[in-house]
Design a protein around this motif. Structure first.
Motif, PDB file in Angstrom:
ATOM      1  N   LEU A  46       0.880  -1.161   0.000  1.00 12.81           N
ATOM      2  CA  LEU A  46       0.000   0.000   0.000  1.00 12.81           C
ATOM      3  C   LEU A  46       0.919   1.212   0.000  1.00 12.81           C
ATOM      4  CD1 LEU A  46      -2.771   1.325   0.139  1.00 12.81           C
ATOM      5  CD2 LEU A  46      -2.597   1.225   2.631  1.00 12.81           C
ATOM      6  N   THR A  47       0.854   1.987  -1.074  1.00 11.42           N
ATOM      7  CA  THR A  47       1.716   3.150  -1.245  1.00 11.42           C
ATOM      8  C   THR A  47       0.835   4.373  -1.419  1.00 11.42           C
ATOM      9  OG1 THR A  47       3.413   1.795  -2.302  1.00 11.42           O
ATOM     10  CG2 THR A  47       3.527   4.159  -2.714  1.00 11.42           C
ATOM     11  N   SER A  48       1.251   5.490  -0.838  1.00 10.97           N
ATOM     12  CA  SER A  48       0.485   6.726  -0.994  1.00 10.97           C
ATOM     13  C   SER A  48       1.423   7.850  -1.376  1.00 10.97           C
ATOM     14  CB  SER A  48      -0.269   7.066   0.294  1.00 10.97           C
ATOM     15  OG  SER A  48       0.630   7.158   1.378  1.00 10.97           O
ATOM     16  N   GLY A  49       0.852   8.886  -1.976  1.00 10.12           N
ATOM     17  CA  GLY A  49       1.665  10.015  -2.402  1.00 10.12           C
ATOM     18  C   GLY A  49       0.823  11.090  -3.060  1.00 10.12           C
ATOM     19  N   PHE A  50       1.474  11.928  -3.852  1.00 12.86           N
ATOM     20  CA  PHE A  50       0.806  13.032  -4.533  1.00 12.86           C
ATOM     21  C   PHE A  50       0.984  12.911  -6.039  1.00 12.86           C
ATOM     22  CE2 PHE A  50       1.682  14.845  -0.347  1.00 12.86           C
ATOM     23  CZ  PHE A  50       0.413  15.273  -0.006  1.00 12.86           C
ATOM     24  N   TYR A  51      -0.037  13.345  -6.772  1.00 12.65           N
ATOM     25  CA  TYR A  51      -0.007  13.391  -8.234  1.00 12.65           C
ATOM     26  C   TYR A  51      -0.251  14.836  -8.628  1.00 12.65           C
ATOM     27  CZ  TYR A  51      -1.430  12.664 -13.097  1.00 12.65           C
ATOM     28  OH  TYR A  51      -1.530  12.710 -14.459  1.00 12.65           O
ATOM     29  N   LYS A  52       0.642  15.376  -9.445  1.00 13.67           N
ATOM     30  CA  LYS A  52       0.497  16.753  -9.914  1.00 13.67           C
ATOM     31  C   LYS A  52       0.538  16.749 -11.430  1.00 13.67           C
ATOM     32  CE  LYS A  52       2.307  21.408  -9.330  1.00 13.67           C
ATOM     33  NZ  LYS A  52       3.304  22.247  -8.656  1.00 13.67           N
ATOM     34  N   ILE A  53      -0.371  17.521 -12.040  1.00 11.76           N
ATOM     35  CA  ILE A  53      -0.412  17.613 -13.501  1.00 11.76           C
ATOM     36  C   ILE A  53      -0.624  19.074 -13.889  1.00 11.76           C
ATOM     37  CG2 ILE A  53      -2.898  17.095 -13.577  1.00 11.76           C
ATOM     38  CD1 ILE A  53      -2.274  15.583 -16.265  1.00 11.76           C
ATOM     39  N   ILE A  54       0.045  19.494 -14.973  1.00  5.42           N
ATOM     40  CA  ILE A  54      -0.162  20.821 -15.546  1.00  5.42           C
ATOM     41  C   ILE A  54      -0.567  20.630 -17.004  1.00  5.42           C
ATOM     42  CG2 ILE A  54       1.417  21.997 -13.965  1.00  5.42           C
ATOM     43  CD1 ILE A  54       3.523  21.991 -16.197  1.00  5.42           C
ATOM     44  N   ALA A  55      -1.047  21.691 -17.630  1.00  4.18           N
ATOM     45  CA  ALA A  55      -1.485  21.612 -19.020  1.00  4.18           C
ATOM     46  C   ALA A  55      -0.371  21.055 -19.900  1.00  4.18           C
ATOM     47  CB  ALA A  55      -1.925  22.986 -19.509  1.00  4.18           C
ATOM     48  N   GLY A  56      -0.759  20.211 -20.848  1.00  5.44           N
ATOM     49  CA  GLY A  56       0.199  19.575 -21.748  1.00  5.44           C
ATOM     50  C   GLY A  56      -0.445  18.362 -22.375  1.00  5.44           C
ATOM     51  N   PRO A  57       0.360  17.456 -22.910  1.00  4.50           N
ATOM     52  CA  PRO A  57      -0.211  16.276 -23.575  1.00  4.50           C
ATOM     53  C   PRO A  57      -0.927  15.362 -22.583  1.00  4.50           C
ATOM     54  CG  PRO A  57       2.178  16.080 -23.411  1.00  4.50           C
ATOM     55  CD  PRO A  57       1.822  17.461 -22.948  1.00  4.50           C
ATOM     56  N   GLN A  58      -1.878  14.568 -23.093  1.00  5.58           N
ATOM     57  CA  GLN A  58      -2.548  13.575 -22.260  1.00  5.58           C
ATOM     58  C   GLN A  58      -1.519  12.557 -21.776  1.00  5.58           C
ATOM     59  OE1 GLN A  58      -5.673  12.019 -24.830  1.00  5.58           O
ATOM     60  NE2 GLN A  58      -7.188  13.218 -23.675  1.00  5.58           N
ATOM     61  N   ARG A  59      -1.737  12.070 -20.545  1.00  2.21           N
ATOM     62  CA  ARG A  59      -0.829  11.088 -19.935  1.00  2.21           C
ATOM     63  C   ARG A  59      -1.568   9.759 -19.800  1.00  2.21           C
ATOM     64  NH1 ARG A  59       3.954  13.280 -20.424  1.00  2.21           N
ATOM     65  NH2 ARG A  59       4.667  11.784 -18.904  1.00  2.21           N
ATOM     66  N   PRO A  60      -1.267   8.767 -20.663  1.00  4.51           N
ATOM     67  CA  PRO A  60      -1.976   7.488 -20.594  1.00  4.51           C
ATOM     68  C   PRO A  60      -1.527   6.660 -19.391  1.00  4.51           C
ATOM     69  CG  PRO A  60      -0.287   7.410 -22.287  1.00  4.51           C
ATOM     70  CD  PRO A  60      -0.292   8.818 -21.749  1.00  4.51           C
ATOM     71  N   ALA A  61      -2.449   5.854 -18.871  1.00  3.76           N
ATOM     72  CA  ALA A  61      -2.141   4.939 -17.778  1.00  3.76           C
ATOM     73  C   ALA A  61      -2.986   3.681 -17.937  1.00  3.76           C
ATOM     74  CB  ALA A  61      -2.423   5.591 -16.433  1.00  3.76           C
ATOM     75  N   SER A  62      -2.337   2.527 -17.819  1.00  4.85           N
ATOM     76  CA  SER A  62      -3.017   1.228 -17.806  1.00  4.85           C
ATOM     77  C   SER A  62      -2.750   0.615 -16.440  1.00  4.85           C
ATOM     78  CB  SER A  62      -2.468   0.307 -18.896  1.00  4.85           C
ATOM     79  OG  SER A  62      -2.739   0.848 -20.165  1.00  4.85           O
ATOM     80  N   TYR A  63      -3.791   0.142 -15.782  1.00  5.52           N
ATOM     81  CA  TYR A  63      -3.680  -0.283 -14.389  1.00  5.52           C
ATOM     82  C   TYR A  63      -3.538  -1.791 -14.229  1.00  5.52           C
ATOM     83  CZ  TYR A  63      -4.414   4.401 -12.810  1.00  5.52           C
ATOM     84  OH  TYR A  63      -4.243   5.746 -12.569  1.00  5.52           O
ATOM     85  N   THR A  64      -2.433  -2.190 -13.595  1.00  5.87           N
ATOM     86  CA  THR A  64      -2.205  -3.576 -13.182  1.00  5.87           C
ATOM     87  C   THR A  64      -2.310  -3.660 -11.659  1.00  5.87           C
ATOM     88  OG1 THR A  64       0.182  -3.179 -13.082  1.00  5.87           O
ATOM     89  CG2 THR A  64      -0.711  -4.070 -15.156  1.00  5.87           C
ATOM     90  N   PHE A  65      -2.767  -2.587 -11.034  1.00 10.81           N
ATOM     91  CA  PHE A  65      -2.948  -2.465  -9.586  1.00 10.81           C
ATOM     92  C   PHE A  65      -4.162  -1.574  -9.371  1.00 10.81           C
ATOM     93  CE2 PHE A  65       0.156   0.535 -11.223  1.00 10.81           C
ATOM     94  CZ  PHE A  65      -0.396   1.759 -10.873  1.00 10.81           C
ATOM     95  N   GLU A  66      -4.628  -1.474  -8.134  1.00 10.70           N
ATOM     96  CA  GLU A  66      -5.743  -0.583  -7.826  1.00 10.70           C
ATOM     97  C   GLU A  66      -5.201   0.746  -7.327  1.00 10.70           C
ATOM     98  OE1 GLU A  66      -6.631  -3.673  -5.470  1.00 10.70           O
ATOM     99  OE2 GLU A  66      -8.486  -4.294  -6.451  1.00 10.70           O
ATOM    100  N   GLU A  67      -5.957   1.811  -7.603  1.00 13.03           N
ATOM    101  CA  GLU A  67      -5.544   3.145  -7.172  1.00 13.03           C
ATOM    102  C   GLU A  67      -6.774   3.979  -6.838  1.00 13.03           C
ATOM    103  OE1 GLU A  67      -2.734   6.850  -8.563  1.00 13.03           O
ATOM    104  OE2 GLU A  67      -3.541   5.562 -10.127  1.00 13.03           O
ATOM    105  N   THR A  68      -6.625   4.852  -5.860  1.00 19.14           N
ATOM    106  CA  THR A  68      -7.626   5.861  -5.571  1.00 19.14           C
ATOM    107  C   THR A  68      -6.939   7.215  -5.684  1.00 19.14           C
ATOM    108  OG1 THR A  68      -7.143   5.916  -3.191  1.00 19.14           O
ATOM    109  CG2 THR A  68      -8.849   4.387  -3.941  1.00 19.14           C
TER     110      THR A  68
END
Length: 139
Positions: A46-68
């Motif tokens: 179980l890992t926690s942290g921060f996600y920050k995004i600014i305007a720019g290209p779309q960032r793809p993600a495919s999930y092999t784990f669960e995330e909230t």
């Protein structure tokens, strides 16, 4: 006194740290703590942290784990490739990503979210090393 009581882990100042964006990237994650769960059926991380995004290209993600993700500020747009729907997440919104989810993250401005994932630490936050409190202290 019970001997099976486990002390908390406290990381001082984790929420107020600046999360640097790598050069040339418009989105980053910064893991700040990871533990191995002690469940008997199927232990995981179980890992926690921060996600920050600014305007720019779309960032793809495919999930092999669960995330909230819980949006703290700004806006985080999430295109759910299973439905074709783009969700515009704002402060107070919460999203759950299942194993097998495929999404694209974006924003027109910037957004910051707290996350928890069922995977080991990948990108440790550079400014949090050595910040865990000692567990010896008693109130």
């Amino acid at each position: 006194m019970l001997s099976n009581i486990v002390p908390l882990t406290i990381i001082k100042g984790a929420g107020s740290e600046f999360i640097p964006l790598p050069q040339g990237e418009n989105a980053t994650t910064a893991d700040f703590h990871s533990i191995r769960t002690k469940t008997t059926d199927s232990p995981t991380h179980l890992t926690s942290g921060f996600y920050k995004i600014i305007a720019g290209p779309q960032r793809p993600a495919s999930y092999t784990f669960e995330e909230t993700k819980y949006v703290l500020s700004g806006q985080v747009d999430v295109l759910d490739e299973a439905t074709g729907i783009t969700h515009h997440l704002v402060p107070g919104d919460f999203a759950f990503f299942h194993v097998g989810s495929k999404v694209k993250f974006s924003t027109k401005s910037e957004g910051l979210a707290f996350y928890a994932v069922t995977r080991p630490v990948r990108t440790p936050h550079p400014n949090l090393q050595g910040r865990e409190e000692e567990t010896k202290s008693k109130l």
